[in-house]
Design a protein around this motif. Sequence first.
Motif, PDB file in Angstrom:
ATOM      1  N   ASP A 122       0.843  -1.210   0.000  1.00  0.00           N
ATOM      2  CA  ASP A 122       0.000   0.000   0.000  1.00  0.00           C
ATOM      3  C   ASP A 122       0.875   1.256   0.000  1.00  0.00           C
ATOM      4  O   ASP A 122       0.601   2.225  -0.709  1.00  0.00           O
ATOM      5  CB  ASP A 122      -0.922   0.034   1.232  1.00  0.00           C
ATOM      6  N   THR A 123       1.915   1.215   0.825  1.00  0.00           N
ATOM      7  CA  THR A 123       2.789   2.377   0.947  1.00  0.00           C
ATOM      8  C   THR A 123       3.508   2.646  -0.373  1.00  0.00           C
ATOM      9  O   THR A 123       3.558   3.779  -0.848  1.00  0.00           O
ATOM     10  CB  THR A 123       3.812   2.131   2.081  1.00  0.00           C
ATOM     11  N   THR A 124       4.056   1.586  -0.958  1.00  0.00           N
ATOM     12  CA  THR A 124       4.751   1.724  -2.239  1.00  0.00           C
ATOM     13  C   THR A 124       3.811   2.277  -3.306  1.00  0.00           C
ATOM     14  O   THR A 124       4.158   3.194  -4.051  1.00  0.00           O
ATOM     15  CB  THR A 124       5.299   0.352  -2.678  1.00  0.00           C
TER      16      THR A 124
ATOM     17  N   THR B 209       1.646   6.526  -6.812  1.00  0.00           N
ATOM     18  CA  THR B 209       0.459   7.234  -7.300  1.00  0.00           C
ATOM     19  C   THR B 209       0.517   8.717  -6.959  1.00  0.00           C
ATOM     20  O   THR B 209       0.194   9.575  -7.781  1.00  0.00           O
ATOM     21  CB  THR B 209      -0.818   6.608  -6.691  1.00  0.00           C
ATOM     22  N   GLY B 210       0.941   9.006  -5.736  1.00  0.00           N
ATOM     23  CA  GLY B 210       1.032  10.389  -5.300  1.00  0.00           C
ATOM     24  C   GLY B 210       1.955  11.188  -6.215  1.00  0.00           C
ATOM     25  O   GLY B 210       1.608  12.274  -6.685  1.00  0.00           O
TER      26      GLY B 210
ATOM     27  N   MET C 261       2.001  -3.381 -10.891  1.00  0.00           N
ATOM     28  CA  MET C 261       0.925  -2.538 -10.386  1.00  0.00           C
ATOM     29  C   MET C 261       1.369  -1.085 -10.335  1.00  0.00           C
ATOM     30  O   MET C 261       0.577  -0.172 -10.582  1.00  0.00           O
ATOM     31  CB  MET C 261       0.479  -3.032  -8.999  1.00  0.00           C
ATOM     32  N   GLY C 262       2.652  -0.887 -10.047  1.00  0.00           N
ATOM     33  CA  GLY C 262       3.183   0.475 -10.056  1.00  0.00           C
ATOM     34  C   GLY C 262       2.992   1.111 -11.423  1.00  0.00           C
ATOM     35  O   GLY C 262       2.518   2.246 -11.535  1.00  0.00           O
TER      36      GLY C 262
ATOM     37  N   ASP D 103      14.869   1.169 -16.911  1.00  0.00           N
ATOM     38  CA  ASP D 103      14.029   1.712 -17.973  1.00  0.00           C
ATOM     39  C   ASP D 103      12.799   0.814 -18.153  1.00  0.00           C
ATOM     40  O   ASP D 103      12.934  -0.369 -18.442  1.00  0.00           O
ATOM     41  CB  ASP D 103      14.854   1.761 -19.266  1.00  0.00           C
ATOM     42  N   GLY D 104      11.619   1.379 -17.967  1.00  0.00           N
ATOM     43  CA  GLY D 104      10.394   0.591 -18.105  1.00  0.00           C
ATOM     44  C   GLY D 104       9.675   0.414 -16.782  1.00  0.00           C
ATOM     45  O   GLY D 104       8.477   0.191 -16.752  1.00  0.00           O
ATOM     46  N   GLY D 105      10.402   0.524 -15.682  1.00  0.00           N
ATOM     47  CA  GLY D 105       9.765   0.372 -14.368  1.00  0.00           C
ATOM     48  C   GLY D 105       9.076   1.663 -13.966  1.00  0.00           C
ATOM     49  O   GLY D 105       9.383   2.726 -14.496  1.00  0.00           O
TER      50      GLY D 105
END
Lengths: 774, 287
Positions: A494-496, A501-502, A537-538, A719-721
């Motif tokens: 959740d934190t990650t 997202t923030g 998900m990131g 690159d890509g993450g």
Amino acid sequence: MCAAEKPRVTRLIGQSMPTLEAADKATGRVEYMGDLTVPNMTHAKIVRSPFAHARITSIDASAARALPGVVCVFTRDELLADDDMETLYGFVYRDVPVVATDKVRHEGDIVAVVVAETENIAEEAVELVDVDYEELPSVMSVDAALEDGAIHVHDDFFPIAPELRPRAGTNICHEAQISKGDIVQGFAEADFIYEDSYSAPPVQHCALDRHAVIVDYEGDEITVWTNCQSPFPLQREIKRIFNKDARVIVPYVGGGFGSKSRDRIEVVITGAAKLAKRPVRYIMTQEETFQTFIRPAYQSWIKTGVKKDGTIVARHHVFTVDVGAYAISGARSANNTLKVATGPYNIPNAVVDCYAVYTNKPPSAPYRGLPTTQHTMSYETQLDRIAKDLGIDRLELRRMNLAREGDIHLTGDWLRNAHTHECLDQVTEAIGWDKPLAPSADGKIVRGRGVASTIKYTLTPPREMSENSAEVALGEDGIFEARFGTVNMGQGSDTTMAQITGDALGVGLDLLRLVHSDTGLTPVDSSTTASRSTYHMGNALVDASDKLKEQILAAAAPMLEQSADKLTMGDEGVTVDGDPGNGLSFDEIVRRNGGPFAAMGECVVGGTWKAPDGKEYPIASTFWTFASCAAEVEVDTETGLVRLVSAAASATTGTAINPHSIETQLEGGVGQEMGPTLFEQMVWSDEGQLMNPTLMDYPLPTMQTMPHYEPRFVEHPFDGGPFGAKGMGEIGAVIVPGAVLNAVNDATGVMFHEVPLLPYKVLEALDSRAGSEA
Amino acid sequence: MRPFEYIKPSTVDEATSFLSQNAEDSLIMGGGTAAVVLLHLGVVRPRYVVDLGGIGALRETTMKGSLHLGALTSIRSLERDPAIAADYNLLSEAASQVANIRVRNAASVGGAVAYGEPQTDTPVALTALDATVEIAGASGARQIPIADFYRGPYETALEQGELVVGINVPKPAANSVGCHMKFTIGSPENKPVANASALIALDPSSGKIIAARVVMGAVGGTPVVAASAAGLVGETPNDDLFADIAAQAANETDPIEDLRGPVWYKRRIAKVLVERALKCALQKSQG
């Protein structure tokens, strides 16, 4: 599109922040499965097989049904009589009966479910279910299962995943090979050839939160509350079996480690709930977890060809994985690790053979890194043997052969973000590799150091099967809501996700609300496994945030009489560039817009990758993670006790979203894997009965056994993450056994080829070495 | 866990009178650290659980010449009480090695003695200290030397309906020093492969050993009192002597093979622990 296309401002990413729910967990406000209840709930207990292998000749549940307070008993009779209930389930291998039909195939196999008004009544009724068995011969090891004339655990094979290849008429439920170069030529070029065998017994994950489920079958859809790691595949499987829509809700989970990655109890409890016509809760006992999912037994044989100077020119690696009685996920797990069996080394000629074999042990499940851990133990300890034999420094031999950026891996992938040398340098520096070891006061305690390096893949299905999506919305209250399927099982997801997202939206945590792992509320995601969530998900959240931001800016532009590219989103809302006083709050934008905003995002993976050389390369793993561990041990030569005194681990993490979280994940992996390395193992009698089925007889690591730990990681954006991050949740565990075995060899001159390093086995080896020297 | 009736007597008489009628259907609970596990695992399914926790008299500890421990004295208080640590150091040292603090806070010395589990630390130290077990039953009270109290694994001299109500520990001879050692696999709170208590008294003028007692646990059905410890008496302590006596003591053990190791290994560990305990005791006596 996964990757961010323009430079971003990062305020949250890179900050070591405590887990968002830490205070709620510490003060008991977080609800786990065991805390949940629903109105009119009943309680289930399971009738389990006492035998490893038997034919069920009869089941008489009449006495149990007659007990006051018993609601129903779900057996094969109810299963087979219901035309709207499929008999077999399984995600990659459809070989598990919802409840045993003709045979039981492991001790603890599920024979019936008793549903009652209270747990106590259910427990009493379990003993009133009269089951007659005809005991059958069992196979309790891969060796026994592969013998000529061995009994077959299953008469038929039911692979679902296309890559799985069983061998008819045997217990081999999957065999596969991967190769590179010309191994015959490679061995012909070698000056020296080394062959070694290795093994590791099963262990159990022992997550603090026991498996539990509540199922409400009534209504338009089946509702399932469970602490599983893969809610979406489970939802589909329940829908298929019961031909009815389902919703799977996963609350906070107190640890999974892979034991909850595939499901064993949800489907059978759904069957019981259908029969009961009331919600049914089932909470597994700790003892039952030992009969549900375990880490598989592993064996390997590896043959390595090297030149005089230490260059590795050929490797043949053969391994078997004991998937247990049902190949629910064991066969695919074994298959996945083909990709990494030769390690993080540049080996021009290699063949890896994998055999996944049925036995009468409980089903196997991934365990924080799958058999990658045991592969690493195999090739890393053999490397130390080769170094000693050739008179080459252990670190030097590794540095000569470690893969670098752009080397072509076993799978044909062009390796990216392969900072293998940096990991090795960090851990050896951290542990003080060049410093002298503390002297042994009386010669009875000896000390030594060891290292191990590894490569880990992540789950990478074909592009068309990849499922990684998320939704971000802005509501009337001016708060952004991130909806994502990742299961929060203590890893800090959740934190990650909030940090990602923030920063993607440009707003702080105060403006964010998170909704996780509920198939009714969050978009589809394949699973929370294989260190995949931060990346997949990131990226999906970044994608959703970008789209949402575009929508909001487009809507705000006419309200502020500016073009969208002159607007910025921030904590105060949307403001005009260069005129911060001129703006609109988020709730005002939603109000004027006439309703909330929402955007879906996804992360597409697979396909090929265009390297700097202009060629396309396969992507066998969306990202590769590399890691090293250095360990220092003490060995008491009078008792054989091995103590892990200190350890350092480092992994290539890409951008560190939450450095503290990375460090503690790696440390947790080291602490966890110390158990199976030094003392944990499950032991069965020849008849297939588990000899240590309770935590009184099954030793676990505790705070008292934790080593001194030096946290490290190697941060180069990938690159890509999402913001350049990649996954690393499992890899701390993967590197432990190899480093510890090498350290014990350094201390004692004895190289072990199996774990755990039980003191009596160590003492036996020290005795026999002393005997041969005398 | 199956349902049971919970009985909480407030006096020893009340407890023994209830047990005189219902002993066969009852599980007696002291601190609960063993009883609750037995209930949880379904090893026992009693109709009654008799919780001795309400009997205040069983919490009394006195030191008048000898140490009297009420049966409900916690293992943790044996470890923490400065007076016990001073005069009965071996006992507090053994107590400090039991499981973990949470268990030691709950577990009682009477329960540890009465349960008869061969791996437990405190009975080994109490045997080395020649303690006496105080027993109460409906037909009266009796006392029995702890070495005679143990009959086999989980078997004691307690008759049906009898309770351990206290432990009496005589004050060790002057110039006595003791040491307790245990060896576990994995976390120190696991059940030990073996443990050992050594208690020696030295003549301050000659430096010779004038009394010695060595007891080993987890290597037999009961605490094993080493007869070979007699070989220490009259000798000047030295490493070779300790190694020799430890080897003899280990030969007196009768361990079983289990997941903690084979028989030969448990004997080896017993030898190592006895040797280390003797050396540790000597070191303490020197200062």
